[in-house]
Write an enzyme that holds these catalytic residues in place. Structure first.
Site, PDB file in Angstrom:
ATOM      1  N   GLN A  51       0.817  -1.207   0.000  1.00  0.00           N
ATOM      2  CA  GLN A  51       0.000   0.000   0.000  1.00  0.00           C
ATOM      3  C   GLN A  51       0.859   1.268   0.000  1.00  0.00           C
ATOM      4  O   GLN A  51       0.453   2.290  -0.533  1.00  0.00           O
ATOM      5  CB  GLN A  51      -0.915   0.011   1.234  1.00  0.00           C
ATOM      6  CG  GLN A  51      -1.948  -1.100   1.248  1.00  0.00           C
ATOM      7  CD  GLN A  51      -2.700  -1.136   2.557  1.00  0.00           C
ATOM      8  OE1 GLN A  51      -2.722  -0.149   3.301  1.00  0.00           O
ATOM      9  NE2 GLN A  51      -3.309  -2.277   2.867  1.00  0.00           N
ATOM     10  N   CYS A  52       2.039   1.202   0.597  1.00  0.00           N
ATOM     11  CA  CYS A  52       2.927   2.356   0.648  1.00  0.00           C
ATOM     12  C   CYS A  52       3.916   2.293  -0.510  1.00  0.00           C
ATOM     13  O   CYS A  52       4.234   1.213  -1.014  1.00  0.00           O
ATOM     14  CB  CYS A  52       3.687   2.395   1.973  1.00  0.00           C
ATOM     15  SG  CYS A  52       2.625   2.510   3.428  1.00  0.00           S
ATOM     16  N   THR A  53       4.391   3.459  -0.914  1.00  0.00           N
ATOM     17  CA  THR A  53       5.407   3.524  -1.965  1.00  0.00           C
ATOM     18  C   THR A  53       6.751   3.200  -1.331  1.00  0.00           C
ATOM     19  O   THR A  53       7.403   4.066  -0.746  1.00  0.00           O
ATOM     20  CB  THR A  53       5.430   4.919  -2.610  1.00  0.00           C
ATOM     21  OG1 THR A  53       4.132   5.233  -3.086  1.00  0.00           O
ATOM     22  CG2 THR A  53       6.416   4.956  -3.768  1.00  0.00           C
ATOM     23  N   VAL A  54       7.144   1.949  -1.427  1.00  0.00           N
ATOM     24  CA  VAL A  54       8.397   1.504  -0.827  1.00  0.00           C
ATOM     25  C   VAL A  54       9.495   1.650  -1.870  1.00  0.00           C
ATOM     26  O   VAL A  54       9.561   0.878  -2.831  1.00  0.00           O
ATOM     27  CB  VAL A  54       8.297   0.045  -0.332  1.00  0.00           C
ATOM     28  CG1 VAL A  54       9.631  -0.394   0.279  1.00  0.00           C
ATOM     29  CG2 VAL A  54       7.173  -0.093   0.682  1.00  0.00           C
TER      30      VAL A  54
END
Length: 702
Positions: free
Chosen positions: A565-568
């Site tokens: 879900q997060c921009t890693v």
């Protein structure tokens, strides 16, 4: 004999004009250029503030100017300038003009001047030093006593002679009228120096008093004839009594005993060219509005009272004479022989100062590196940034650096506590109270950084393929706003988190013929690209972000874990990708074909003919081995975003097409031809024969 030296008086707009000429025209050329200086008769000025050379804001635009300015490139050049040589050159020009006669066609050369300057355009400090060259007379001119003057002390005699005798109101009025009439018919460079001849009329015979007749003859019964200096050699004073012949100069000095600085060079002209050693002069100091006040004075000077008058020298003899001593460097406000410094930041509007400072670094690129760079095209390109997060923050800052003046943000998110460390437009305060709207706060932050930018933020959700419509009214409103924004901008930047959010702007940008720039991030990789545009003469156009896909965009956010879900991504990937995206965009604008610029066929280490070099289609970067690859991809006829079928359907149906694309699974694939591609692939797969063998045998594909 004392003279009132000129004082420089520079208007603030001149500094702006000088800076503009340096940045936009002169660049590294420090050749001297003409500058116009003006002086005027101002009776209301105090003595110390009179005799000023005024430099107006348009002083650099006149080709008929006797001043010269040498604006050097470094402060060291300014400090180490050979000023005696420069002053000598200026004096030599006047000296030569006197001897060859050109001074008669342009008498204003007698009050020419020189400026040495250095403009520190980063700090907006201007260093300058004026020189008003004055040629020394040897022997010096001294005041002489009229033959009818009564006996008095020697000191009083000198003071009175320095003051001169004032014209009567009648004489002054007649003189002003004559000078005004003459000035209308001559070039403006003639008006500072002229000849005056008094004509005495016969007194009125009806008056029987001899004293009355004498007074009338001296005042009301006299008129003036005015002529240019050149008329002296045509006999203007021929058969005229000496007491009625005057050499005149417009004198801005309000000192009673000190005529203006320009008289020194006029006296050199009178003696060197015409051999005159006793002269009668008028310090013309009257203005038309107060012409009856009689401020003009007559002074009588003598060069060598103990010697016999000299005859005019021949032209050959005059030209061989050495130049006498020349002085004229202006003293600063403390009375020292030194230049002056003005700090314009004290007077400029901070916003105006920011505008000029932003432009400065860009314009310096044109001095040596890229003279043909079109900064105005970059400046006036309106940019729409879809996404105000990590990529949007860095892209907007880089666009500001290139001087882009209109930047619009679109984002529906709010600032979270994890954002400020990676997104430079936000800070901790923006995270409080649920978080500020990213689009609005990003716009405000840009204005705080540079007030001259025109920026707005729009909080709206971009309709995404694979995400069915929940509230058609809201989604339709978002679509209409997005369409209006795209139509009102020249370039669209796709900087969102998900793949499907880029689909609709890609279709809309292609249909509207806009420049579409795209950047996407991986953990240690990125892709930066420009979308192709349709060109009739080049059917094999460049592809878009979706041209390598064999399926239409779908919902990529469904069933994601936290790390999905997060921009890693590595923190340095976004700044690198953003910088490359903006540089690619600017290079595209500078290409002669603009958005239709072809991608380079092969890798070329040399700069192309256009200002910023090659314009690749895609740049794929990999931080795992710190390598960038330039890739070219052609458009795919069955692309789900830029194919002719999809773009045509959008142009014809508009919102109806978008609604079906969002709600009907498989509609885009069927429309674009991807479904047919899948079917043909399945048919081809079914036609393949498989030869089954034992476990110990290799599988052979026939």
């Amino acid at each position: 004999m004392q003279y009132a030296p000129f004082a420089s008086d520079i208007e603030l707009p001149f500094y702006t004009s000088l800076a503009s000429h340096k940045i936009n025209h002169d660049k590294l050329d420090d050749s001297a250029r003409p500058v116009l200086g003006l002086y005027e008769i101002r009776p209301s000025d105090p003595e110390a503030a009179s005799c000023r050379i005024q430099i107006h804001g348009n002083a650099l635009t006149s080709s008929e100017a006797e001043g010269m300015i040498k604006n050097v490139n470094t402060v060291e050049e300014y400090r180490n300038m050979d000023r005696p040589h420069l002053l000598h050159q200026a004096g030599q020009m006047i000296w030569d003009a006197i001897h060859d006669g050109t001074i008669l066609s342009c008498p204003s050369l007698l009050c020419s001047f020189v400026i040495v300057s250095f403009a520190d355009l980063k700090k907006y400090k201007f260093h300058y030093w004026f020189a008003f060259p004055a040629i020394h007379s040897d022997p010096q001119w001294v005041p002489v006593q009229p033959t009818d003057q009564v006996s008095q002390s020697h000191q009083d005699h000198d003071i009175d002679n320095l003051k001169g005798s004032h014209l009567s109101p009648h004489e002054s009025t007649a003189l002003v009228e004559a000078v005004q009439t003459w000035s209308y018919i001559v070039d403006h460079r003639q008006r500072g120096f002229f000849l005056a001849r008094k004509s005495r009329l016969r007194p009125d015979a009806s008056s029987g008093d001899p004293q009355t007749k004498s007074a009338q003859q001296d005042t009301s019964n006299s008129n003036w004839q005015i002529a240019s200096l050149s008329e002296y050699e045509n006999g203007f004073f021929k058969n005229v009594a000496d007491e009625d012949c005057y050499f005149c100069f417009s004198d801005p000095s309000n000192y009673e005993q000190a005529p203006g600085w320009m008289l020194r060079n006029l006296l050199v002209l009178i003696k060197q060219r015409w051999g005159i050693e006793r002269v009668q002069l008028i310090r013309y100091r009257d203005v038309h509005a107060k012409r009856d006040q009689g401020r003009s004075t007559v002074i009588r000077l003598e060069s060598s009272p103990k010697q016999e008058p000299q005859t005019p020298k021949s032209l050959q003899t005059r030209e061989s004479l050495p130049l006498p001593k020349v002085t004229g460097w202006e003293r600063n406000s403390t009375g020292k022989l030194a230049g002056r410094i003005v700090n314009l930041t004290e007077y400029m509007d901070p916003k105006r100062l920011a505008d000029q400072s932003v432009d400065l670094n860009l314009k310096l690129i044109k001095w040596r590196i890229s003279p043909t760079l079109d900064l105005e095209k970059i400046k006036h390109t309106k940019c729409l940034l879809l996404g105000a997060g990590t990529l949007g923050s860095y892209v907007s800052r880089n666009l500001l650096g290139w001087g882009v003046k209109k930047i619009t943000f679109v984002d529906n998110g709010t600032v979270s506590f994890s954002n400020p460390v990676r997104q430079p437009l936000f800070n901790f305060q923006d995270c409080l109270n649920g978080g500020a709207r990213k689009a609005h706060r990003a716009s405000e932050a840009l204005t705080e950084i540079y007030p001259g930018v025109e920026t707005t933020g729009h909080a709206l959700s971009v309709p995404m393929a694979g995400h069915p419509i929940v509230d058609e009214r809201v989604t339709r409103a978002d679509f209409d706003r997005l369409q209006t924004l795209i139509d009102g901008h020249d370039a669209i930047f796709l900087l969102m988190d998900t793949r499907e959010s880029r689909w609709l702007p890609t279709v809309m940008g292609k249909a509207a013929g806009k420049i579409v720039m795209n950047a996407a991030l991986g953990f240690d990789s990125f892709v930066v690209m420009r979308h192709g545009i349709t060109e009739d003469e080049k059917p094999a156009e460049l592809g878009c972000y979706f041209c390598n896909d064999v399926v239409a965009p779908a919902n990529s956010t469904k069933d994601q874990t936290l790390d999905q879900q997060c921009t890693v991504t590595r923190p340095g990937v976004a700044p690198i990708a953003s910088a490359l995206l903006v540089e690619l965009f600017v290079s595209l604008l500078q290409h002669p074909k603009g958005a239709g610029a072809p991608a380079p066929i092969a890798r070329n280490t040399e700069r192309d003919d256009h200002p910023l070099g090659a314009v690749p289609h895609q740049i794929r970067g990999f931080l795992s081995n710190f390598e960038n690859l330039s890739v070219t991809g052609k458009s795919y006829p069955s692309c789900s975003a830029c194919s002719d079928k999809v773009v045509s359907a959008y142009r014809e149906q508009g919102w109806d097409f978008v609604r079906r694309a969002l709600n009907e699974h498989g509609y885009v694939e069927e429309l674009s031809g991807l479904k047919e591609v899948h079917e043909k692939a399945e048919e081809a797969l079914a036609d393949i024969d498989w030869d089954e063998a034992s476990d110990n045998e290799e599988i052979e594909i026939l």
